[in-house]
Design a protein around this motif. Structure first.
Motif, mmCIF file in Angstrom:
data_model
loop_
_atom_site.group_PDB
_atom_site.id
_atom_site.type_symbol
_atom_site.label_atom_id
_atom_site.label_comp_id
_atom_site.label_asym_id
_atom_site.label_seq_id
_atom_site.Cartn_x
_atom_site.Cartn_y
_atom_site.Cartn_z
ATOM 1 N N LEU A 7 1.457 9.752 -10.341
ATOM 2 C CA LEU A 7 0.382 9.516 -11.300
ATOM 3 C C LEU A 7 -0.812 10.430 -11.080
ATOM 4 C CD1 LEU A 7 0.323 5.604 -11.469
ATOM 5 C CD2 LEU A 7 1.470 7.207 -13.015
ATOM 6 N N GLN A 8 -1.074 10.754 -9.796
ATOM 7 C CA GLN A 8 -2.220 11.602 -9.432
ATOM 8 C C GLN A 8 -3.525 11.034 -9.983
ATOM 9 O OE1 GLN A 8 -2.227 14.605 -7.473
ATOM 10 N NE2 GLN A 8 -0.248 13.722 -6.951
ATOM 11 N N SER A 9 -3.707 9.728 -9.833
ATOM 12 C CA SER A 9 -4.904 9.054 -10.322
ATOM 13 C C SER A 9 -5.970 9.013 -9.240
ATOM 14 C CB SER A 9 -4.562 7.630 -10.773
ATOM 15 O OG SER A 9 -5.736 6.889 -11.031
ATOM 16 N N GLN A 24 -6.381 6.291 -6.160
ATOM 17 C CA GLN A 24 -6.476 6.770 -4.782
ATOM 18 C C GLN A 24 -7.664 6.137 -4.059
ATOM 19 O OE1 GLN A 24 -4.306 8.751 -2.950
ATOM 20 N NE2 GLN A 24 -5.667 8.010 -1.330
ATOM 21 N N LEU A 25 -8.783 5.972 -4.770
ATOM 22 C CA LEU A 25 -9.950 5.329 -4.177
ATOM 23 C C LEU A 25 -9.662 3.863 -3.840
ATOM 24 C CD1 LEU A 25 -12.917 6.740 -6.300
ATOM 25 C CD2 LEU A 25 -12.429 7.192 -3.890
ATOM 26 N N VAL A 26 -8.952 3.183 -4.768
ATOM 27 C CA VAL A 26 -8.597 1.787 -4.543
ATOM 28 C C VAL A 26 -7.654 1.673 -3.347
ATOM 29 C CG1 VAL A 26 -7.393 -0.219 -5.493
ATOM 30 C CG2 VAL A 26 -8.962 1.102 -6.934
ATOM 31 N N ILE A 27 -6.659 2.545 -3.293
ATOM 32 C CA ILE A 27 -5.709 2.538 -2.174
ATOM 33 C C ILE A 27 -6.429 2.763 -0.856
ATOM 34 C CG2 ILE A 27 -3.821 3.858 -1.113
ATOM 35 C CD1 ILE A 27 -2.729 4.312 -3.958
ATOM 36 N N LEU A 38 0.837 -1.205 0.000
ATOM 37 C CA LEU A 38 0.000 0.000 0.000
ATOM 38 C C LEU A 38 0.870 1.253 0.000
ATOM 39 C CD1 LEU A 38 -3.130 0.453 0.235
ATOM 40 C CD2 LEU A 38 -2.723 0.945 2.637
ATOM 41 N N LEU A 39 1.953 1.227 0.774
ATOM 42 C CA LEU A 39 2.875 2.353 0.826
ATOM 43 C C LEU A 39 3.517 2.595 -0.534
ATOM 44 C CD1 LEU A 39 4.399 4.512 2.422
ATOM 45 C CD2 LEU A 39 6.058 2.750 3.066
ATOM 46 N N VAL A 40 3.943 1.513 -1.185
ATOM 47 C CA VAL A 40 4.552 1.627 -2.518
ATOM 48 C C VAL A 40 3.550 2.208 -3.517
ATOM 49 C CG1 VAL A 40 5.525 0.339 -4.457
ATOM 50 C CG2 VAL A 40 6.198 -0.237 -2.115
ATOM 51 N N ALA A 41 2.308 1.714 -3.471
ATOM 52 C CA ALA A 41 1.275 2.208 -4.379
ATOM 53 C C ALA A 41 0.985 3.684 -4.127
ATOM 54 C CB ALA A 41 -0.001 1.381 -4.210
ATOM 55 N N SER A 42 1.006 4.091 -2.866
ATOM 56 C CA SER A 42 0.759 5.499 -2.529
ATOM 57 C C SER A 42 1.861 6.398 -3.069
ATOM 58 C CB SER A 42 0.646 5.664 -1.011
ATOM 59 O OG SER A 42 -0.423 4.912 -0.491
ATOM 60 N N ILE A 43 3.108 5.928 -2.972
ATOM 61 C CA ILE A 43 4.229 6.708 -3.505
ATOM 62 C C ILE A 43 4.120 6.841 -5.024
ATOM 63 C CG2 ILE A 43 6.736 6.730 -3.828
ATOM 64 C CD1 ILE A 43 6.962 5.366 -1.080
#
Length: 249
Positions: free
Chosen positions: A177-179, A183-186, A167-172
């Motif tokens: 990406l500013q998607s 962000q909703l999925v995360i 989750l941390l990697v995806a957030s970084i």
């Protein structure tokens, strides 16, 4: 040598009566221990909330707005200092005294309040209150489950921790990406992961009492367990807020 695997008193010659008395004393100690953990955790959350509200008081002219929107090194100190304290407490707990851990815990709660003060600049007060009470209700139910269930949740620990790292990697990645969809999925996955960690950490906290009951390690374990549950609560709250919160007008 002491039997660290089961610190409960041995049965005395009087048999069942002595065993029952020892079990009652152990249960009373466990309740007192868990109450101390929740008192620390709840007080830490309350302190964080008060500091955040006061630091953001005044909106655009508040100290929070000046620090986080005005730029400067203080912004990054406030953002990363809590992480440094968590690592320091985690890796240095055996060398630190209980009093030192207490001081660091309260300092961490204050710094987290400064760091989270921006939510009062971004989200409406109604959204923040709704997310907080929804998180509190969910946390209470999950923690109760973790405390009472007979199912061993330790097998989920590694999976949940790996999930948090992912989750941390995806957030970084999403910083670049500013998607909005990502962000909703995360946020959705984050709520589920920290919900699982709440139950897992509660059961682990309960299990730790068996190892430290009657030793001078109890105070340290109380503080570190409170820190774990505090982090579960705050992270779940933030992900709920990002999912359902509405911006200030």
């Amino acid at each position: 040598m002491a039997n660290w695997s089961d610190p409960r008193p041995r049965a005395a010659p009087f048999g069942a009566t002595a065993t029952t008395t020892g079990s009652a004393a152990y249960d009373a100690g466990l309740r007192s221990y868990m109450l101390s953990v929740y008192n620390y955790m709840g007080s830490g959350v309350l302190l964080t909330g008060i500091v955040a509200l006061l630091f953001a008081w005044g909106g655009a002219s508040s100290p929070a707005a000046q620090v986080f929107m005005g730029g400067g090194p203080l912004k990054y100190v406030i953002m990363f200092a809590p992480l440094a304290i968590v690592f320091g407490m985690s890796f240095g707990q055996n060398r630190m005294s209980t009093a030192t851990l207490q001081m660091l815990f309260w300092g961490f709660a204050i710094l987290m309040g400064l760091s989270l003060s921006t939510i009062f600049l971004v989200y409406s007060g109604t959204s923040i209150a709704s997310a907080f009470f929804a998180t509190a209700a969910g946390f209470a139910g999950l923690s109760l489950y973790g405390y009472t269930t007979k199912r061993d949740l330790s097998a989920f620990g590694t999976f949940l921790i790996i999930g948090v790292v992912g989750l941390l990697v995806a957030s970084i990645i999403n910083i670049f990406l500013q998607s909005g969809v990502m962000q909703l999925v995360i946020s959705g996955v984050g709520v589920l992961l920290f919900a699982g960690l709440t139950a897992y950490d509660t059961q682990r906290t309960k299990s730790l009492y068996m190892q430290v009951a009657g030793t001078d390690m109890v105070g340290k374990v109380v503080i570190m367990s409170a820190l774990s549950l505090y982090l579960d609560f705050i992270n779940m709250f933030m992900f709920v807020l990002r999912l359902f919160g509405s911006s200030r007008n």
